[in-house]
Design an enzyme around this catalytic site. Structure first.
Site: not given
Ligand code: BES
Ligand code: MN
Ligand code: ZN
Length: 511
Positions: A289, A363
């Site tokens: 990230k 997931r």
């Molecule tokens: N934990 C994150 C989602 C999230 C984002 C929670 C912001 C709270 C605030 C999750 O694991 C994630 O990183 N999701 C990705 C999925 C994508 C790679 C398909 C996302 O939402 O960017």
């Molecule tokens: Mn994630």
């Protein structure tokens, strides 16, 4: 000689009897027959009347504290300082006869009053109580459970590991509810404490809450309330084939866990499986990230905290229903042992996933846990997860997205709105079917499309839910963690959502 301070990083050895390193502070809530002698403030409600007038919310309790004359005087004082009784408006005026002050809480128009208005206004009142040690309130007359919830949740503050400054800190007040039904009061108190437990878990930083410590802390709390507990460590996960949890968890030196909690309410009763995402920190892994606001990812175990708190509440309320919680816990880190884009993993139960983005990790651990939960043949399965940024894009920061089997999905979303935890039903559109397929595995963990990211995650999870199970998937990426300002009874950081939704559902499904 002064003792050395504790190391900045918590020791890695987890004591068997470990609990949370710190708890948030909240007001003490008491059901009282009469006004305590040392009452510093009396908290009353005011309504907006016709033509910009205001009126006191009258009740027998109010009459037992203040005479008609005194009530008229309080009203004049409130008018003099310009109180309008709009919702959440807090007005403090000098008190009468030994009571230092009267705090008036605006509730808007009397005919429009509902529980959420009451919860938010009492939450706002609780946040304005600085300096008051003992408060008493008549507001329980308008809805005891809502007032207890509002005051209890609104008074919460989490100071974490801040040192004592030596400056006098005002202790959390005690708030006395003047009269009301004891069992309604106790139920509301248990639910409030459960929300606060979820908040404390989420607010605890990942230095102190990692899979091993999290599992022990949650198991100890559950055991106190007569739940059965089981923790699988990384070796047991390996032996049983939990490929999703292991792939995500292996990049960290803090190895993954699977926590199972069981509440047996009654032999013949309905059974509900709860599953919650327990990523104790989400760096994204190799699909790292960006740095900005990554600290918010301490909240990536919000779904699991809600489920742990909810099953403990079911036990404390002695609900006649059977509940299991299946909680996968892992830390998503990049390292030489981390899983990679392009990897294919085999989940518990045998379904394979091609990994195209290691940041879509939630997931993957939920998939294993859902398959395990379905082995017990539950009537209902609810999973909660801070799963997608797409939830925030679609519904904003306060509204959870609910997917699943049509009827139960709608019911969960409606229950959320009824208890003031905003939630909205979202579809799993058929065109996503082909988007989650892979040439080298049964599924892929992300789609190629920018569209419907929340539903795509839900659609992926659907593949792991057993046929015939009523299922709801609740994406709480926004609602679990408040990065904006405090409002009503919702503080900054952990909110404890959607514990009240799930406890209400379990109560309604119980017989
Ligand atoms: N934990 C994150 C989602 C999230 C984002 C929670 C912001 C709270 C605030 C999750 O694991 C994630 O990183 N999701 C990705 C999925 C994508 C790679 C398909 C996302 O939402 O960017
Ligand atoms: Mn994630
Ligand atoms: Zn995540």
């Amino acid at each position: 000689m002064a003792k050395n301070p504790a190391p900045t990083t918590a020791p890695r050895k987890v004591a068997r009897d470990a609990g949370l390193p710190v708890r948030g502070e909240t007001a003490e809530l008491v059901l009282s027959k009469k006004l305590p002698k040392s009452t510093g403030a009396v908290i009353i409600a005011i309504f907006a009347g016709e033509d910009d007038t205001i009126e006191l919310a009258g009740s027998t309790t109010l009459d037992s504290i203040f005479s008609d004359k005194q009530q008229a005087q309080i009203l004049r004082q409130l008018e003099a300082v310009g109180a309008t009784a709009k919702r959440n408006e807090i007005t403090r005026v000098p008190g009468i006869e030994g009571v230092t002050s009267v705090i008036a809480v605006g509730l808007g128009k009397a005919e429009e009053l509902d529980d959420e208005t009451l919860r938010r206004a009492t939450g706002s009142a609780a946040r304005s109580l600085r300096g008051v040690e003992v408060a008493a309130t008549t507001i329980g007359d308008l809805g005891l459970a809502a007032a207890v919830t509002g005051f209890g949740l609104g008074s919460y503050s989490f100071k974490g590991l801040r040192r004592e400054t030596g400056e006098p800190e005002s202790p959390a007040p005690s708030i006395h509810f003047l009269g009301g039904d004891k069992s309604e009061f106790v139920t509301a108190q248990v639910i409030t404490e459960s929300v606060i437990f979820a908040r404390d878990l989420v607010n605890t930083p990942s230095s102190h809450l990692y899979p091993e410590s999290y599992a022990v802390i949650a198991a100890n709390e559950a055991a106190k309330h007569n739940l059965d507990v089981e923790i699988l460590d990384e070796k047991q996960l390996e032996a049983a084939g939990y490929g999703g949890i292991l792939a995500v968890g292996n990049g960290s030196s803090r190895k993954p866990r699977l926590l199972r909690l069981t509440w047996k309410g009654k032999k013949s009763a309905k059974s509900v499986a709860l599953v919650g995402k327990g990523i104790t920190f989400d760096t994204g892994g190799i699909s790292l990230k960006p740095g900005a606001n990554m600290d918010n990812m301490i909240s990536d175990m919000g779904g699991s905290a809600a489920m742990i708190a909810s099953i403990i509440a079911a036990a404390r309320l002695n609900l006649r229903i059977n509940v299991t919680a299946t909680i996968p816990m892992a830390e998503n880190m990049p390292s030489g042992d981390a899983f990679r884009p392009g990897d294919v993993i085999t989940h518990y139960g045998g379904i394979t996933s091609e990994i195209l983005n290691t940041d879509a990790e939630g997931r993957l651990i939920l998939a294993d846990a859902i398959v395990r939960a379905c082995e017990d043949n539950p009537d209902y399965l609810i999973d909660a997860a801070t799963l997608t940024g797409a939830q925030l894009v679609a519904l904003g920061i306060r509204t959870a997205g609910v997917m699943g089997t049509a009827e139960f999905r709608d019911r969960v979303a409606l229950t959320g709105r009824e208890v003031g935890e905003q939630a909205w039903a979202m579809p799993l559109p058929e065109e996503l079917d082909e988007e989650i397929t892979s040439p080298v595995a049964d599924l892929r963990n992300v789609t190629n499309s920018r569209f419907a990211g929340m539903s795509a995650a839900g659609r992926y999870l659907q593949e792991f839910v057993a046929d015939g199970v009523e299922w709801a998937h609740v994406d709480i990426a926004g609602p679990a963690y408040n990065t904006a300002g405090a409002y009503g009874y919702t503080p900054k950081r952990a909110t404890g959502a959607p514990v009240r939704t799930f406890v209400e559902l379990l109560s309604e499904l119980a017989d």
